[in-house]
Scaffold this motif. Structure first.
Motif, PDB file in Angstrom:
ATOM      1  N   ALA A   1     -12.589  -0.756 -14.237  1.00 45.54           N
ATOM      2  CA  ALA A   1     -12.485  -0.545 -12.798  1.00 45.54           C
ATOM      3  C   ALA A   1     -12.746  -1.860 -12.065  1.00 45.54           C
ATOM      4  O   ALA A   1     -13.594  -2.654 -12.478  1.00 45.54           O
ATOM      5  N   GLU A   2     -11.990  -2.082 -10.982  1.00 49.69           N
ATOM      6  CA  GLU A   2     -12.159  -3.280 -10.162  1.00 49.69           C
ATOM      7  C   GLU A   2     -12.334  -2.866  -8.714  1.00 49.69           C
ATOM      8  O   GLU A   2     -11.640  -1.965  -8.232  1.00 49.69           O
ATOM      9  N   ALA A   3     -13.232  -3.513  -8.029  1.00 44.48           N
ATOM     10  CA  ALA A   3     -13.509  -3.179  -6.636  1.00 44.48           C
ATOM     11  C   ALA A   3     -12.446  -3.764  -5.715  1.00 44.48           C
ATOM     12  O   ALA A   3     -11.860  -4.813  -5.996  1.00 44.48           O
ATOM     13  N   VAL A   4     -12.207  -3.073  -4.593  1.00 45.64           N
ATOM     14  CA  VAL A   4     -11.259  -3.527  -3.571  1.00 45.64           C
ATOM     15  C   VAL A   4     -12.017  -3.639  -2.254  1.00 45.64           C
ATOM     16  O   VAL A   4     -12.619  -2.666  -1.799  1.00 45.64           O
ATOM     17  N   PRO A   5     -12.010  -4.808  -1.606  1.00 43.09           N
ATOM     18  CA  PRO A   5     -12.707  -4.950  -0.318  1.00 43.09           C
ATOM     19  C   PRO A   5     -12.178  -3.936   0.701  1.00 43.09           C
ATOM     20  O   PRO A   5     -10.974  -3.659   0.750  1.00 43.09           O
ATOM     21  N   GLU A   6     -13.080  -3.404   1.537  1.00 44.00           N
ATOM     22  CA  GLU A   6     -12.694  -2.319   2.432  1.00 44.00           C
ATOM     23  C   GLU A   6     -11.546  -2.666   3.377  1.00 44.00           C
ATOM     24  O   GLU A   6     -10.633  -1.848   3.550  1.00 44.00           O
ATOM     25  N   PRO A   7     -11.522  -3.831   4.031  1.00 38.81           N
ATOM     26  CA  PRO A   7     -10.377  -4.116   4.916  1.00 38.81           C
ATOM     27  C   PRO A   7      -9.045  -4.119   4.158  1.00 38.81           C
ATOM     28  O   PRO A   7      -8.030  -3.608   4.654  1.00 38.81           O
ATOM     29  N   GLU A   8      -9.056  -4.690   2.978  1.00 39.14           N
ATOM     30  CA  GLU A   8      -7.841  -4.711   2.159  1.00 39.14           C
ATOM     31  C   GLU A   8      -7.470  -3.309   1.712  1.00 39.14           C
ATOM     32  O   GLU A   8      -6.290  -2.925   1.713  1.00 39.14           O
ATOM     33  N   LEU A   9      -8.468  -2.528   1.329  1.00 38.22           N
ATOM     34  CA  LEU A   9      -8.238  -1.149   0.907  1.00 38.22           C
ATOM     35  C   LEU A   9      -7.595  -0.340   2.028  1.00 38.22           C
ATOM     36  O   LEU A   9      -6.624   0.397   1.813  1.00 38.22           O
ATOM     37  N   THR A  10      -8.114  -0.486   3.224  1.00 36.40           N
ATOM     38  CA  THR A  10      -7.587   0.262   4.369  1.00 36.40           C
ATOM     39  C   THR A  10      -6.117  -0.059   4.607  1.00 36.40           C
ATOM     40  O   THR A  10      -5.284   0.837   4.804  1.00 36.40           O
ATOM     41  N   ASP A  11      -5.778  -1.343   4.580  1.00 40.50           N
ATOM     42  CA  ASP A  11      -4.385  -1.739   4.802  1.00 40.50           C
ATOM     43  C   ASP A  11      -3.481  -1.228   3.692  1.00 40.50           C
ATOM     44  O   ASP A  11      -2.372  -0.727   3.945  1.00 40.50           O
ATOM     45  N   LYS A  12      -3.934  -1.322   2.465  1.00 36.23           N
ATOM     46  CA  LYS A  12      -3.092  -0.939   1.328  1.00 36.23           C
ATOM     47  C   LYS A  12      -2.873   0.574   1.270  1.00 36.23           C
ATOM     48  O   LYS A  12      -1.788   1.034   0.884  1.00 36.23           O
ATOM     49  N   ILE A  13      -3.880   1.342   1.637  1.00 36.82           N
ATOM     50  CA  ILE A  13      -3.677   2.795   1.665  1.00 36.82           C
ATOM     51  C   ILE A  13      -2.692   3.172   2.759  1.00 36.82           C
ATOM     52  O   ILE A  13      -1.823   4.046   2.561  1.00 36.82           O
ATOM     53  N   GLN A  14      -2.788   2.542   3.915  1.00 41.17           N
ATOM     54  CA  GLN A  14      -1.793   2.778   4.975  1.00 41.17           C
ATOM     55  C   GLN A  14      -0.398   2.427   4.474  1.00 41.17           C
ATOM     56  O   GLN A  14       0.561   3.187   4.672  1.00 41.17           O
ATOM     57  N   ALA A  15      -0.268   1.289   3.799  1.00 41.84           N
ATOM     58  CA  ALA A  15       1.035   0.866   3.278  1.00 41.84           C
ATOM     59  C   ALA A  15       1.528   1.806   2.188  1.00 41.84           C
ATOM     60  O   ALA A  15       2.741   2.034   2.061  1.00 41.84           O
ATOM     61  N   ALA A  16       0.608   2.362   1.395  1.00 39.75           N
ATOM     62  CA  ALA A  16       0.998   3.280   0.332  1.00 39.75           C
ATOM     63  C   ALA A  16       1.624   4.553   0.900  1.00 39.75           C
ATOM     64  O   ALA A  16       2.676   5.019   0.434  1.00 39.75           O
ATOM     65  N   TRP A  17       0.968   5.147   1.907  1.00 41.52           N
ATOM     66  CA  TRP A  17       1.533   6.354   2.528  1.00 41.52           C
ATOM     67  C   TRP A  17       2.884   6.062   3.172  1.00 41.52           C
ATOM     68  O   TRP A  17       3.859   6.809   2.979  1.00 41.52           O
ATOM     69  N   LEU A  18       2.968   4.987   3.931  1.00 39.32           N
ATOM     70  CA  LEU A  18       4.242   4.652   4.573  1.00 39.32           C
ATOM     71  C   LEU A  18       5.309   4.342   3.533  1.00 39.32           C
ATOM     72  O   LEU A  18       6.464   4.779   3.649  1.00 39.32           O
ATOM     73  N   GLY A  19       4.932   3.568   2.516  1.00 40.08           N
ATOM     74  CA  GLY A  19       5.900   3.208   1.482  1.00 40.08           C
ATOM     75  C   GLY A  19       6.395   4.396   0.707  1.00 40.08           C
ATOM     76  O   GLY A  19       7.579   4.478   0.360  1.00 40.08           O
ATOM     77  N   ARG A  20       5.497   5.334   0.421  1.00 44.07           N
ATOM     78  CA  ARG A  20       5.895   6.536  -0.315  1.00 44.07           C
ATOM     79  C   ARG A  20       6.854   7.392   0.512  1.00 44.07           C
ATOM     80  O   ARG A  20       7.888   7.850   0.023  1.00 44.07           O
ATOM     81  N   ILE A  21       6.501   7.627   1.757  1.00 49.63           N
ATOM     82  CA  ILE A  21       7.306   8.520   2.586  1.00 49.63           C
ATOM     83  C   ILE A  21       8.668   7.901   2.893  1.00 49.63           C
ATOM     84  O   ILE A  21       9.699   8.586   2.848  1.00 49.63           O
ATOM     85  N   ALA A  22       8.693   6.604   3.177  1.00 45.82           N
ATOM     86  CA  ALA A  22       9.983   5.945   3.417  1.00 45.82           C
ATOM     87  C   ALA A  22      10.845   5.961   2.157  1.00 45.82           C
ATOM     88  O   ALA A  22      12.041   6.278   2.214  1.00 45.82           O
ATOM     89  N   GLY A  23      10.263   5.638   1.009  1.00 44.60           N
ATOM     90  CA  GLY A  23      11.024   5.618  -0.235  1.00 44.60           C
ATOM     91  C   GLY A  23      11.594   6.976  -0.583  1.00 44.60           C
ATOM     92  O   GLY A  23      12.726   7.094  -1.079  1.00 44.60           O
ATOM     93  N   CYS A  24      10.832   8.025  -0.301  1.00 50.44           N
ATOM     94  CA  CYS A  24      11.317   9.386  -0.522  1.00 50.44           C
ATOM     95  C   CYS A  24      12.545   9.665   0.334  1.00 50.44           C
ATOM     96  O   CYS A  24      13.556  10.181  -0.150  1.00 50.44           O
ATOM     97  N   ASN A  25      12.477   9.309   1.610  1.00 49.41           N
ATOM     98  CA  ASN A  25      13.606   9.569   2.505  1.00 49.41           C
ATOM     99  C   ASN A  25      14.841   8.751   2.142  1.00 49.41           C
ATOM    100  O   ASN A  25      15.972   9.215   2.320  1.00 49.41           O
ATOM    101  N   VAL A  26      14.649   7.538   1.626  1.00 47.79           N
ATOM    102  CA  VAL A  26      15.800   6.741   1.188  1.00 47.79           C
ATOM    103  C   VAL A  26      16.567   7.476   0.091  1.00 47.79           C
ATOM    104  O   VAL A  26      17.806   7.488   0.076  1.00 47.79           O
ATOM    105  N   GLY A  27      15.840   8.128  -0.818  1.00 53.95           N
ATOM    106  CA  GLY A  27      16.508   8.781  -1.938  1.00 53.95           C
ATOM    107  C   GLY A  27      17.043  10.162  -1.676  1.00 53.95           C
ATOM    108  O   GLY A  27      17.865  10.672  -2.447  1.00 53.95           O
ATOM    109  N   LYS A  28      16.632  10.803  -0.586  1.00 60.47           N
ATOM    110  CA  LYS A  28      16.966  12.212  -0.388  1.00 60.47           C
ATOM    111  C   LYS A  28      18.470  12.523  -0.260  1.00 60.47           C
ATOM    112  O   LYS A  28      18.930  13.525  -0.813  1.00 60.47           O
ATOM    113  N   PRO A  29      19.278  11.726   0.427  1.00 56.72           N
ATOM    114  CA  PRO A  29      20.683  12.127   0.586  1.00 56.72           C
ATOM    115  C   PRO A  29      21.493  12.126  -0.712  1.00 56.72           C
ATOM    116  O   PRO A  29      22.588  12.686  -0.747  1.00 56.72           O
TER     117      PRO A  29
END
Length: 469
Positions: free
Chosen positions: A113-141
């Motif tokens: 296990a490796e620690a992630v600094p909180e500011p970086e963690l916050t940004d990356k989790i936001q990017a993960a949700w956005l990236g997942r949802i956008a990528g899903c919509n790209v593939g749907k049609p």
């Protein structure tokens, strides 16, 4: 992932010794291809396929099936149940345990296990949700793997002057002969996205967050099943999840929920449910995989379980990895090494090591793993791994390539989008994919429709920072 459109099916299986071509073929009356656990003919046809893919001799049952009336549901279901008594043919070379303790015992050294600094963690989790949802919509049609093959996708994008894909799929008007987009296209094509469309790949991420907020690290398969019954309409779950849902309604308990009349138990349904377990265990792939097991084991066995554990580990590894290659390698350590999934991921890594081009690698994966259903875990995981390895760390390249590969395009776009979102952070997500989401997503989950994406991310950060009780 939505797998109910009728398709043509083949039941010639790829076994450990090569292609098996002398098996008894099922009558075409059984091959409607809806993948629907509520249709006895689908259960029989798909269970025959599942058994053959896992090394079992089912010819005797197939011969009997060909002598009965496929409309006789009771007789068909009796044969489905008899398939569970089939014996495995000699020569099966894989070791694919179902229990978490046995899975753990099969593994070598686990990633630290490796620690992630909180500011970086916050940004990356936001990017993960956005990236997942956008990528899903790209593939749907283009989510219909037997129709929207990689060749058809390429031909369509060339006609639309959109190859290689680096945006939402365009909708041509008029639609050229020989092409038809999936019926969600008015909400998921270029210029038509106004908030995220509803999709089970998004529903399960929202549900996982809710489950972790409710149960924390004590989550068990029974908790997952109870939430499905309370929050999901049955017609909004598919393949393994629908089979498991029916078993829950009929009073069956874990582990029978995953195994009874569920030929989809190694398909991609669990793999699409793993990402949030990785978000809350950022930097700790094994903790993410171990907890995701509790979700997967409700509806899946074997490689179906490993698919979710692998997806959770992929995401967790991305928070501290320096490259997509490191992500794929670290996630592989949570997969039983003598399983077919581990074999497939190693094959993809070997293609990358050999300096293979993307096009050659895609063709090799399709040749080796194309015998699986387009919504199976193994072939789709191989494509996800390949898209990450050949992404050059670029979000648009990775998501575009995985969608252009065909098979389960929205699920794979979501997983690749999630991992690359973590790797690149919010500043490097493409605005032309993110802005149209308008920070909201539809959902079939009772009480969760029109969820605010930033709120989902904030709730996830609280769990990741505060820990799971």
């Amino acid at each position: 992932m939505r797998a109910w459109a009728p398709i043509a099916s083949s039941y010639i299986a790829y076994g450990t010794l090569g292609w098996v071509s002398d098996q008894v073929e099922l009558d075409p009356a059984y091959t409607g291809g809806y993948f629907d656990a509520m249709r006895p003919v689908d259960l029989l046809a798909d269970e025959v396929r599942q058994r053959r893919e896992t090394g079992y001799d089912v010819d005797a049952v197939v011969r009997e099936a060909n002598r009965i009336d496929p409309a006789d549901s009771s007789a068909v279901l009796e044969l489905v149940d008899r398939l569970s008594l089939a014996e495995r043919s000699p020569g099966w070379q894989y070791v694919e345990p179902d229990e978490l303790e046995d899975i753990a015992d099969s593994l070598g050294a686990l990633p630290a296990a490796e620690a992630v600094p909180e500011p970086e963690l916050t940004d990356k989790i936001q990017a993960a949700w956005l990236g997942r949802i956008a990528g899903c919509n790209v593939g749907k049609p283009v989510e219909s793997g037997d129709y929207w093959t990689s060749e058809r996708i390429r031909d369509y994008l060339l006609l639309a002057d959109a190859y290689p894909l680096r945006d939402y799929v365009p909708a041509l008007d008029p639609m050229p002969d020989g092409f038809r987009l999936v019926d969600c296209w008015p909400d998921t094509t270029r210029g038509n996205v106004h908030g995220s469309a509803r999709d089970d790949d998004i529903d399960y991420a929202i549900l996982a967050l809710h489950l972790l907020e409710t149960h924390g690290s004590s989550l068990r398969p029974e908790d997952v099943g109870g939430a499905w019954l309370r929050l999901f309409p049955i017609e909004q779950v598919y393949t393994a999840e629908r089979a498991a849902y029916l078993n829950l309604v009929n009073g069956f308990t874990v582990p029978e929920v995953a195994r009874r009349r569920n030929p989809y138990r190694e398909w991609i349904g669990a793999q699409i449910r793993g990402d949030v377990f990785g978000y809350v265990h950022a930097g700790d792939p094994w903790a993410a995989a171990r907890l995701s097991y509790q979700d997967a084991a409700l509806s899946h066995v074997g490689n179906g379980i490993y698919g979710e554990m692998w997806a959770a580990a992929l995401v967790a590894a991305a928070f501290t990895a320096s490259s997509p290659r490191e992500v794929v390698e670290r996630a592989l350590t949570v997969v039983p090494p003598q399983s077919r999934l581990a074999e497939a991921i190693r094959d993809v890594l070997a293609l990358a090591d050999a300096g293979t081009t993307w096009e050659t690698a895609l063709a090799a994966i399709q040749d080796r793993y194309g015998h699986y259903s387009w919504v199976h875990t193994i072939n789709n995981a191989a494509i996800v791994a390949a898209a990450l390895l050949w992404s050059d760390g670029d979000y648009l390249t990775g998501v575009g390539r995985v969608v252009m590969s065909g098979w389960d395009t929205d699920s794979n776009g979501a997983t690749v989008g999630s991992v690359l979102g973590v790797l690149v952070g919010t500043r490097n997500l493409p605005e032309h994919l993110i802005a149209p989401l308008e920070n909201r997503t539809r959902s079939a989950l009772f009480g969760f429709d029109n969820s605010v994406i930033s709120d989902l991310a904030d709730r996830t950060v609280r769990l990741a920072v505060g820990g799971l009780e």
